[in-house]
Motif scaffolding. Structure first.
Motif, mmCIF file in Angstrom:
data_model
loop_
_atom_site.group_PDB
_atom_site.id
_atom_site.type_symbol
_atom_site.label_atom_id
_atom_site.label_comp_id
_atom_site.label_asym_id
_atom_site.label_seq_id
_atom_site.Cartn_x
_atom_site.Cartn_y
_atom_site.Cartn_z
ATOM 1 N N UNK A 107 0.013 8.193 -5.330
ATOM 2 C CA UNK A 107 0.679 7.204 -4.556
ATOM 3 C C UNK A 107 1.302 5.985 -5.599
ATOM 4 N N UNK A 108 0.614 5.997 -6.802
ATOM 5 C CA UNK A 108 1.297 5.203 -7.709
ATOM 6 C C UNK A 108 2.780 5.566 -8.200
ATOM 7 N N UNK A 109 2.839 6.805 -8.330
ATOM 8 C CA UNK A 109 4.110 7.321 -8.753
ATOM 9 C C UNK A 109 4.999 7.441 -7.614
ATOM 10 N N UNK A 110 4.756 7.500 -6.350
ATOM 11 C CA UNK A 110 5.558 7.559 -5.461
ATOM 12 C C UNK A 110 6.043 6.074 -5.103
ATOM 13 N N UNK A 318 9.085 -6.702 -0.097
ATOM 14 C CA UNK A 318 8.445 -6.604 0.951
ATOM 15 C C UNK A 318 8.308 -5.058 1.314
ATOM 16 N N UNK A 319 9.575 -4.390 1.160
ATOM 17 C CA UNK A 319 9.503 -2.859 1.629
ATOM 18 C C UNK A 319 8.543 -2.201 0.746
ATOM 19 N N UNK A 320 8.404 -2.426 -0.459
ATOM 20 C CA UNK A 320 7.564 -1.713 -1.431
ATOM 21 C C UNK A 320 6.180 -2.013 -1.165
ATOM 22 N N UNK A 321 5.804 -3.192 -0.839
ATOM 23 C CA UNK A 321 4.486 -3.656 -0.457
ATOM 24 C C UNK A 321 3.964 -3.250 0.837
ATOM 25 N N UNK A 322 4.784 -2.941 1.793
ATOM 26 C CA UNK A 322 4.519 -2.375 3.098
ATOM 27 C C UNK A 322 4.380 -0.727 2.802
ATOM 28 N N UNK A 327 1.076 4.140 2.923
ATOM 29 C CA UNK A 327 0.859 5.144 2.393
ATOM 30 C C UNK A 327 -0.697 5.543 1.710
ATOM 31 N N UNK A 328 -1.120 4.368 1.186
ATOM 32 C CA UNK A 328 -2.566 4.472 0.744
ATOM 33 C C UNK A 328 -3.407 4.279 1.856
ATOM 34 N N UNK A 329 -3.324 3.866 2.986
ATOM 35 C CA UNK A 329 -4.233 3.987 4.148
ATOM 36 C C UNK A 329 -4.286 4.878 4.643
ATOM 37 N N UNK A 330 -3.019 5.737 5.086
ATOM 38 C CA UNK A 330 -3.305 7.059 5.150
ATOM 39 C C UNK A 330 -3.824 7.983 4.627
ATOM 40 N N UNK A 331 -3.825 7.866 2.956
ATOM 41 C CA UNK A 331 -4.326 8.617 2.055
ATOM 42 C C UNK A 331 -6.014 8.643 2.071
ATOM 43 N N UNK A 332 -6.301 6.995 2.031
ATOM 44 C CA UNK A 332 -7.820 7.196 2.031
ATOM 45 C C UNK A 332 -8.670 7.481 3.375
ATOM 46 N N UNK A 333 -7.705 7.485 4.597
ATOM 47 C CA UNK A 333 -8.432 8.138 5.631
ATOM 48 C C UNK A 333 -8.633 9.669 5.635
#
Length: 338
Positions: A107-110, A318-322, A327-333
């Motif tokens: 996620x960080x790299x992306x 803003x685009x980076x924040x979103x 992406x992280x929300x989908x990953x943790x689920x």
């Protein structure tokens, strides 16, 4: 004949600026004591921004206070980053499990490369694309300061990225908890999401603590896993800048000294049983140093200049924040979190 007296040169020209930054840090500490949900470092940046907008204060900010504010924003920030390493134990990171660690790093790299690419596409000036990428993907204003230490601008382009990462990280404190509640995330999922998507460590703590101790614990470990990546990312950037540099004398070192210090601190925290009193004192000093530094960085922000030239940077931020939040929300689920 009487000789003309010489004008005395201040022995410590940095003292006035550092003194004002210290007062601001103390005020920020007081605000945090009254409202624990507001991180100290966030208040420090905001106070610096506010001071910079006062017309009567600008002659002092750009004059007598400038040497001290510059010292704080550069040298003191680097010392604070070194001490930040004492927060990290590689044992705790390993405790997340290899899959979680791999996902967090991915996620960080992306986020880093997407933000950098958006910044380049938007034709942001100087090293702003790189600084925005570091701030939004790693650890907020601290990462921006660390990255600016090895780029060509030496901090000239840092003001706008610091303002944006502070704005978005502060907004996350209010926005993420209700979203998590609406989506039915468990405490562990919410903590992992916070640690993977919120920028500054203080902002992570302020956000995750709303869901309790278990959410806060995993949020801090996930966040510090991102912080570990500060060292290799800055070192790789320094190596690239060195290869592209023209004058050998102007090239940054392959691995900046403060990055070496950061890594040494991480290793010490991992393998040496450091007394809690020492860790507490180091944490206090690190917070003070970063508070001084972020106040100094905040004083470099001018809203009128941001309004004229910062629209594209705001859009990229803003685009980076979103992006990192989604992406992280989908990953943790998808991760095996209780």
């Amino acid at each position: 004949m009487t000789a003309c007296p010489k004008t005395a040169t201040p022995r410590a020209p940095w003292a006035p600026g550092v003194g004002v930054a210290a007062v601001a840090t103390a005020i920020a500490w007081g605000v945090h004591s009254l409202v624990p949900a507001v991180p100290i470092l966030t208040v420090c940046v905001l106070l610096g921004v506010i001071v910079a907008q006062i017309p009567a204060a600008r002659p002092a900010v750009d004059g007598v206070l400038a040497p001290g504010l510059t010292l704080a924003a550069k040298r003191l920030l680097r010392i604070g980053v070194v001490l930040l390493g004492l927060k990290l134990s590689l044992v705790d990171v390993a405790g997340l499990g290899w899959l979680t660690v791999v996902v967090v790093v991915a996620i960080l790299a992306a986020t880093f490369f997407v933000t950098w690419a958006l910044g380049r596409w938007a034709r942001l000036p100087g090293d702003q694309p790189l600084l925005l990428a570091a701030g939004f993907s790693i650890c907020g204003a601290s990462a921006i300061g660390a990255m600016s230490a090895v780029t060509r601008d030496r901090g000239r382009d840092a003001a706008t990225p610091v303002a944006l990462v502070t704005l978005c990280g502060t907004a996350a404190i209010a926005i993420l908890p209700p979203i998590a509640s609406a989506l039915g995330l468990t405490d562990m999922q919410f903590g992992a999401w916070t640690g993977a998507s919120v920028h500054d460590v203080g902002q992570v703590v302020a956000t995750a603590q709303t869901a309790g101790a278990s959410a806060l614990a995993i949020a801090i470990v996930v966040k510090l896993t991102r912080v570990v990546m500060l060292a290799p990312v800055v070192a790789i950037t320094s190596l690239i800048m060195r290869r592209r540099g023209g004058d050998v004398g102007a090239r940054p070192p392959i691995v900046p000294l403060f990055v070496v210090g950061f890594l040494v601190a991480v290793v010490l925290r991992t393998v040496v049983p450091i007394p809690e009193g020492v860790l507490g004192a180091a944490d206090l000093l690190q917070t003070v140093l970063l508070g001084l530094a972020l106040f100094g960085l905040g004083t470099g922000i001018r809203f009128e200049k941001l309004a004229r030239t910062g629209g594209r940077a705001v859009a990229v931020g803003l685009a980076s924040w979103i992006f990192i939040a989604v992406v992280s929300l989908g990953a943790v689920q998808l991760l095996p979190l209780a």
